[in-house]
Design a protein around this motif. Structure first.
Motif, PDB file in Angstrom:
ATOM      1  N   THR A 128      82.653  72.467 120.818  1.00 15.70           N
ATOM      2  CA  THR A 128      82.071  72.925 119.552  1.00 15.70           C
ATOM      3  C   THR A 128      82.840  72.356 118.365  1.00 15.70           C
ATOM      4  O   THR A 128      82.237  71.866 117.406  1.00 15.70           O
ATOM      5  CB  THR A 128      82.063  74.459 119.485  1.00 15.70           C
ATOM      6  OG1 THR A 128      81.314  74.957 120.592  1.00 15.70           O
ATOM      7  CG2 THR A 128      81.466  74.956 118.191  1.00 15.70           C
ATOM      8  N   VAL A 129      84.146  72.395 118.426  1.00 17.61           N
ATOM      9  CA  VAL A 129      84.950  71.886 117.318  1.00 17.61           C
ATOM     10  C   VAL A 129      84.776  70.370 117.196  1.00 17.61           C
ATOM     11  O   VAL A 129      84.697  69.832 116.094  1.00 17.61           O
ATOM     12  CB  VAL A 129      86.436  72.279 117.489  1.00 17.61           C
ATOM     13  CG1 VAL A 129      87.285  71.704 116.376  1.00 17.61           C
ATOM     14  CG2 VAL A 129      86.578  73.795 117.517  1.00 17.61           C
ATOM     15  N   ARG A 130      84.679  69.667 118.308  1.00 21.12           N
ATOM     16  CA  ARG A 130      84.433  68.216 118.245  1.00 21.12           C
ATOM     17  C   ARG A 130      83.073  67.911 117.619  1.00 21.12           C
ATOM     18  O   ARG A 130      82.932  66.939 116.882  1.00 21.12           O
ATOM     19  CB  ARG A 130      84.548  67.595 119.638  1.00 21.12           C
ATOM     20  CG  ARG A 130      85.981  67.453 120.108  1.00 21.12           C
ATOM     21  CD  ARG A 130      86.096  66.563 121.331  1.00 21.12           C
ATOM     22  NE  ARG A 130      85.403  67.094 122.495  1.00 21.12           N
ATOM     23  CZ  ARG A 130      85.919  67.984 123.334  1.00 21.12           C
ATOM     24  NH1 ARG A 130      87.139  68.452 123.130  1.00 21.12           N
ATOM     25  NH2 ARG A 130      85.227  68.396 124.370  1.00 21.12           N
ATOM     26  N   ARG A 131      82.089  68.761 117.872  1.00 14.93           N
ATOM     27  CA  ARG A 131      80.778  68.577 117.236  1.00 14.93           C
ATOM     28  C   ARG A 131      80.885  68.776 115.728  1.00 14.93           C
ATOM     29  O   ARG A 131      80.265  68.059 114.950  1.00 14.93           O
ATOM     30  CB  ARG A 131      79.762  69.548 117.835  1.00 14.93           C
ATOM     31  CG  ARG A 131      79.332  69.144 119.234  1.00 14.93           C
ATOM     32  CD  ARG A 131      78.324  70.099 119.866  1.00 14.93           C
ATOM     33  NE  ARG A 131      77.166  70.309 119.028  1.00 14.93           N
ATOM     34  CZ  ARG A 131      76.725  71.520 118.657  1.00 14.93           C
ATOM     35  NH1 ARG A 131      77.344  72.616 119.051  1.00 14.93           N
ATOM     36  NH2 ARG A 131      75.658  71.635 117.902  1.00 14.93           N
ATOM     37  N   TRP A 132      81.692  69.754 115.304  1.00 13.81           N
ATOM     38  CA  TRP A 132      81.908  69.955 113.866  1.00 13.81           C
ATOM     39  C   TRP A 132      82.560  68.722 113.263  1.00 13.81           C
ATOM     40  O   TRP A 132      82.147  68.243 112.206  1.00 13.81           O
ATOM     41  CB  TRP A 132      82.784  71.162 113.609  1.00 13.81           C
ATOM     42  CG  TRP A 132      82.200  72.488 113.958  1.00 13.81           C
ATOM     43  CD1 TRP A 132      80.876  72.806 114.092  1.00 13.81           C
ATOM     44  CD2 TRP A 132      82.919  73.685 114.213  1.00 13.81           C
ATOM     45  NE1 TRP A 132      80.734  74.125 114.415  1.00 13.81           N
ATOM     46  CE2 TRP A 132      81.966  74.697 114.495  1.00 13.81           C
ATOM     47  CE3 TRP A 132      84.254  74.018 114.238  1.00 13.81           C
ATOM     48  CZ2 TRP A 132      82.316  76.013 114.785  1.00 13.81           C
ATOM     49  CZ3 TRP A 132      84.623  75.328 114.523  1.00 13.81           C
ATOM     50  CH2 TRP A 132      83.666  76.312 114.792  1.00 13.81           C
ATOM     51  N   LYS A 133      83.593  68.209 113.935  1.00 11.17           N
ATOM     52  CA  LYS A 133      84.312  67.045 113.419  1.00 11.17           C
ATOM     53  C   LYS A 133      83.414  65.818 113.333  1.00 11.17           C
ATOM     54  O   LYS A 133      83.558  64.997 112.425  1.00 11.17           O
ATOM     55  CB  LYS A 133      85.523  66.723 114.305  1.00 11.17           C
ATOM     56  CG  LYS A 133      86.682  67.678 114.122  1.00 11.17           C
ATOM     57  CD  LYS A 133      87.800  67.406 115.085  1.00 11.17           C
ATOM     58  CE  LYS A 133      88.450  66.057 114.878  1.00 11.17           C
ATOM     59  NZ  LYS A 133      89.622  65.869 115.748  1.00 11.17           N
ATOM     60  N   ALA A 134      82.478  65.680 114.268  1.00 11.60           N
ATOM     61  CA  ALA A 134      81.572  64.533 114.277  1.00 11.60           C
ATOM     62  C   ALA A 134      80.423  64.698 113.295  1.00 11.60           C
ATOM     63  O   ALA A 134      79.654  63.764 113.077  1.00 11.60           O
ATOM     64  CB  ALA A 134      81.021  64.326 115.688  1.00 11.60           C
ATOM     65  N   GLY A 135      80.282  65.862 112.688  1.00 12.81           N
ATOM     66  CA  GLY A 135      79.197  66.093 111.746  1.00 12.81           C
ATOM     67  C   GLY A 135      77.892  66.431 112.425  1.00 12.81           C
ATOM     68  O   GLY A 135      76.842  66.439 111.796  1.00 12.81           O
ATOM     69  N   GLU A 136      77.924  66.723 113.720  1.00 15.56           N
ATOM     70  CA  GLU A 136      76.704  67.054 114.455  1.00 15.56           C
ATOM     71  C   GLU A 136      76.250  68.480 114.211  1.00 15.56           C
ATOM     72  O   GLU A 136      75.100  68.816 114.467  1.00 15.56           O
ATOM     73  CB  GLU A 136      76.926  66.842 115.957  1.00 15.56           C
ATOM     74  CG  GLU A 136      77.188  65.403 116.321  1.00 15.56           C
ATOM     75  CD  GLU A 136      77.581  65.243 117.775  1.00 15.56           C
ATOM     76  OE1 GLU A 136      77.479  66.221 118.546  1.00 15.56           O
ATOM     77  OE2 GLU A 136      77.996  64.130 118.137  1.00 15.56           O
ATOM     78  N   ALA A 137      77.144  69.327 113.752  1.00 20.35           N
ATOM     79  CA  ALA A 137      76.819  70.719 113.464  1.00 20.35           C
ATOM     80  C   ALA A 137      77.701  71.190 112.318  1.00 20.35           C
ATOM     81  O   ALA A 137      78.833  70.726 112.171  1.00 20.35           O
ATOM     82  CB  ALA A 137      77.061  71.586 114.704  1.00 20.35           C
ATOM     83  N   PRO A 138      77.190  72.109 111.491  1.00 23.25           N
ATOM     84  CA  PRO A 138      78.017  72.638 110.408  1.00 23.25           C
ATOM     85  C   PRO A 138      79.061  73.614 110.954  1.00 23.25           C
ATOM     86  O   PRO A 138      78.858  74.250 111.984  1.00 23.25           O
ATOM     87  CB  PRO A 138      77.016  73.355 109.508  1.00 23.25           C
ATOM     88  CG  PRO A 138      75.900  73.735 110.419  1.00 23.25           C
ATOM     89  CD  PRO A 138      75.831  72.663 111.476  1.00 23.25           C
ATOM     90  N   VAL A 139      80.167  73.713 110.243  1.00 22.19           N
ATOM     91  CA  VAL A 139      81.216  74.661 110.611  1.00 22.19           C
ATOM     92  C   VAL A 139      80.683  76.073 110.365  1.00 22.19           C
ATOM     93  O   VAL A 139      80.167  76.366 109.287  1.00 22.19           O
ATOM     94  CB  VAL A 139      82.498  74.418 109.787  1.00 22.19           C
ATOM     95  CG1 VAL A 139      83.555  75.447 110.098  1.00 22.19           C
ATOM     96  CG2 VAL A 139      83.012  73.015 110.028  1.00 22.19           C
TER      97      VAL A 139
END
Length: 145
Positions: A75-86
């Protein structure tokens, strides 16, 4: 065959990656010295990255995921990649963890604001010190810094 079209998501990914790689110290001090001394204006991803790096070091992703209860860090990697908002709730939970750890550190090492103030001079001591300084000045003797 047609050329691939650039999408908004591509620029979003690049922007998210650029925000996530900024060093924590630079992000933490960004915008300081402006306004009334409140926290700097950061995007949620910049704030998450800065707090995460300060709490867990340069390889903070998995540790932050565990702190937030997200398991392996996907989940945190998705946030870092911009795939999902924090998630704002996760950001607030990470802020609270930062506050908790900062308070524990201050209890351990002490807060300079808790030190007693230097004892003040009495009016008589102040007058005597001033008279001594004036006498040295008139005599041409060096004065203490």
């Amino acid at each position: 065959m047609t050329a691939p079209v650039a999408t908004r998501s591509g620029s979003r990914f690049a922007r998210a990656r650029a925000e996530a790689v900024a060093p924590a110290a630079a992000v933490a001090t960004a915008g300081l010295g402006r306004g009334n001394g409140g926290p700097p204006d950061l995007s949620p991803l910049q704030e998450l990255s800065a707090i995460g790096e300060l709490l867990a070091g340069p390889r903070w992703t998995t540790d932050v995921a565990r702190i937030l209860g997200h398991g392996d860090g996907r989940t945190v990697r998705r946030w870092k990649a911009g795939e999902a908002p924090v998630d704002p709730r996760d950001l607030e939970a990470l802020r609270e963890e930062g506050r908790r750890r900062a308070a524990a550190l201050l209890r351990l090492v002490g807060d300079p604001m808790d030190r007693p103030a230097r004892p003040r001079r009495t009016p008589e001591e102040t007058r005597a010190a001033f008279a001594e300084l004036m006498a040295r000045t008139r005599a041409g003797a060096p004065t203490p810094a």
